[in-house]
Design a protein around this motif. Structure first.
Motif, PDB file in Angstrom:
ATOM      1  N   VAL A   4       0.841  -1.199   0.000  1.00 27.22           N
ATOM      2  CA  VAL A   4       0.000   0.000   0.000  1.00 27.22           C
ATOM      3  C   VAL A   4       0.875   1.246   0.000  1.00 27.22           C
ATOM      4  O   VAL A   4       0.665   2.177  -0.781  1.00 27.22           O
ATOM      5  N   TYR A   5       1.873   1.275   0.891  1.00 26.04           N
ATOM      6  CA  TYR A   5       2.758   2.434   0.974  1.00 26.04           C
ATOM      7  C   TYR A   5       3.569   2.600  -0.306  1.00 26.04           C
ATOM      8  O   TYR A   5       3.769   3.718  -0.773  1.00 26.04           O
ATOM      9  N   TRP A   6       4.040   1.492  -0.868  1.00 26.59           N
ATOM     10  CA  TRP A   6       4.836   1.577  -2.093  1.00 26.59           C
ATOM     11  C   TRP A   6       3.985   2.150  -3.226  1.00 26.59           C
ATOM     12  O   TRP A   6       4.422   3.051  -3.946  1.00 26.59           O
ATOM     13  N   VAL A  10       4.686   5.700  -5.220  1.00 27.98           N
ATOM     14  CA  VAL A  10       4.830   5.792  -6.682  1.00 27.98           C
ATOM     15  C   VAL A  10       3.840   6.814  -7.243  1.00 27.98           C
ATOM     16  O   VAL A  10       4.205   7.681  -8.040  1.00 27.98           O
ATOM     17  N   GLN A  11       2.584   6.730  -6.812  1.00 27.09           N
ATOM     18  CA  GLN A  11       1.570   7.673  -7.302  1.00 27.09           C
ATOM     19  C   GLN A  11       1.882   9.104  -6.883  1.00 27.09           C
ATOM     20  O   GLN A  11       1.653  10.042  -7.645  1.00 27.09           O
ATOM     21  N   LEU A  12       2.388   9.291  -5.677  1.00 31.32           N
ATOM     22  CA  LEU A  12       2.753  10.625  -5.201  1.00 31.32           C
ATOM     23  C   LEU A  12       3.862  11.216  -6.071  1.00 31.32           C
ATOM     24  O   LEU A  12       3.766  12.359  -6.519  1.00 31.32           O
ATOM     25  N   SER A  18       4.355  15.406 -12.639  1.00 32.40           N
ATOM     26  CA  SER A  18       3.515  16.017 -13.676  1.00 32.40           C
ATOM     27  C   SER A  18       2.882  17.331 -13.220  1.00 32.40           C
ATOM     28  O   SER A  18       2.484  18.150 -14.048  1.00 32.40           O
ATOM     29  N   ASP A  19       2.764  17.543 -11.910  1.00 37.64           N
ATOM     30  CA  ASP A  19       2.121  18.744 -11.365  1.00 37.64           C
ATOM     31  C   ASP A  19       2.861  19.191 -10.104  1.00 37.64           C
ATOM     32  O   ASP A  19       2.409  18.949  -8.987  1.00 37.64           O
ATOM     33  N   PRO A  20       4.025  19.862 -10.270  1.00 37.22           N
ATOM     34  CA  PRO A  20       4.794  20.281  -9.098  1.00 37.22           C
ATOM     35  C   PRO A  20       4.072  21.288  -8.207  1.00 37.22           C
ATOM     36  O   PRO A  20       4.467  21.506  -7.068  1.00 37.22           O
ATOM     37  N   SER A  21       2.978  21.883  -8.706  1.00 30.06           N
ATOM     38  CA  SER A  21       2.230  22.833  -7.883  1.00 30.06           C
ATOM     39  C   SER A  21       1.435  22.123  -6.781  1.00 30.06           C
ATOM     40  O   SER A  21       0.919  22.769  -5.879  1.00 30.06           O
ATOM     41  N   PHE A  22       1.318  20.780  -6.869  1.00 38.18           N
ATOM     42  CA  PHE A  22       0.616  19.988  -5.846  1.00 38.18           C
ATOM     43  C   PHE A  22      -0.831  20.453  -5.713  1.00 38.18           C
ATOM     44  O   PHE A  22      -1.371  20.556  -4.626  1.00 38.18           O
ATOM     45  N   SER A  23      -1.461  20.763  -6.872  1.00 39.47           N
ATOM     46  CA  SER A  23      -2.815  21.310  -6.797  1.00 39.47           C
ATOM     47  C   SER A  23      -3.791  20.707  -7.807  1.00 39.47           C
ATOM     48  O   SER A  23      -4.914  21.174  -7.913  1.00 39.47           O
ATOM     49  N   LEU A  30      -5.525  10.761  -4.853  1.00 42.34           N
ATOM     50  CA  LEU A  30      -4.559  10.084  -3.993  1.00 42.34           C
ATOM     51  C   LEU A  30      -5.010  10.118  -2.533  1.00 42.34           C
ATOM     52  O   LEU A  30      -4.834   9.144  -1.792  1.00 42.34           O
ATOM     53  N   CYS A  31      -5.629  11.203  -2.108  1.00 40.85           N
ATOM     54  CA  CYS A  31      -6.167  11.266  -0.748  1.00 40.85           C
ATOM     55  C   CYS A  31      -7.276  10.228  -0.570  1.00 40.85           C
ATOM     56  O   CYS A  31      -7.376   9.607   0.485  1.00 40.85           O
ATOM     57  N   ALA A  32      -8.076  10.019  -1.604  1.00 39.59           N
ATOM     58  CA  ALA A  32      -9.144   9.020  -1.517  1.00 39.59           C
ATOM     59  C   ALA A  32      -8.571   7.629  -1.266  1.00 39.59           C
ATOM     60  O   ALA A  32      -9.192   6.808  -0.586  1.00 39.59           O
TER      61      ALA A  32
END
Length: 150
Positions: A4-6, A10-12, A18-23, A30-32
């Protein structure tokens, strides 16, 4: 939990690459994934509000909490911008004594927590549970459960 953590890790990294703005929407997706994991491995002692983590990967849990905190902050910003344009759906209670108002975004003042359903549940089930508890006046509903509020 290592797989799960791995997968989360990877997804994080893919999301941040792809989106360094984290927005972007990936933060909410990913929170889901992380949200139910967090509530399975962290417990809170109601007598002193201390918490205990039941995991062998505290850094992984912390990363999950950070992603969900960012998701919450982004939702709050979106709600502040869109609150005037949000359509309100009206849903009568089972006994007809009141009418629930459903908005697509979390409201600014949703109340204090009085209970949770930590599994996928239809909105009707969440509303029925809230109606069973006299002090329940609202709820936050999502794809991974609902949170009853006073």
């Amino acid at each position: 939990h290592s797989q799960v953590y791995w997968n989360f890790h990877v997804q994080l990294h893919e999301g941040l690459s792809s989106d360094p703005s984290f927005s972007g929407p990936w933060v909410h997706e990913l929170c889901a994934v992380a949200y139910p994991v967090i509530f399975r491995v962290v417990s809170v002692d109601p007598t002193d509000d201390s918490f205990a983590m039941h995991s062998d990967c505290s850094a992984g849990i912390l990363a999950m909490v950070i992603v969900c905190a960012q998701s919450s902050a982004l939702q709050r910003l979106q709600a502040l911008v869109a609150v005037e344009d949000a359509p309100i759906q009206r849903i009568p209670s089972r006994d007809g004594s009141r009418v629930w108002q459903h908005t697509p975004r979390v409201v600014t003042e949703e109340g204090m927590s009085i209970g949770d359903i930590f599994q996928p549940a239809p909105l009707a089930e969440c509303l029925a549970k809230c109606e069973e508890i006299p002090q329940c006046q609202s709820l936050a509903f999502g794809p991974y459960g609902c949170h009853l509020k006073d």
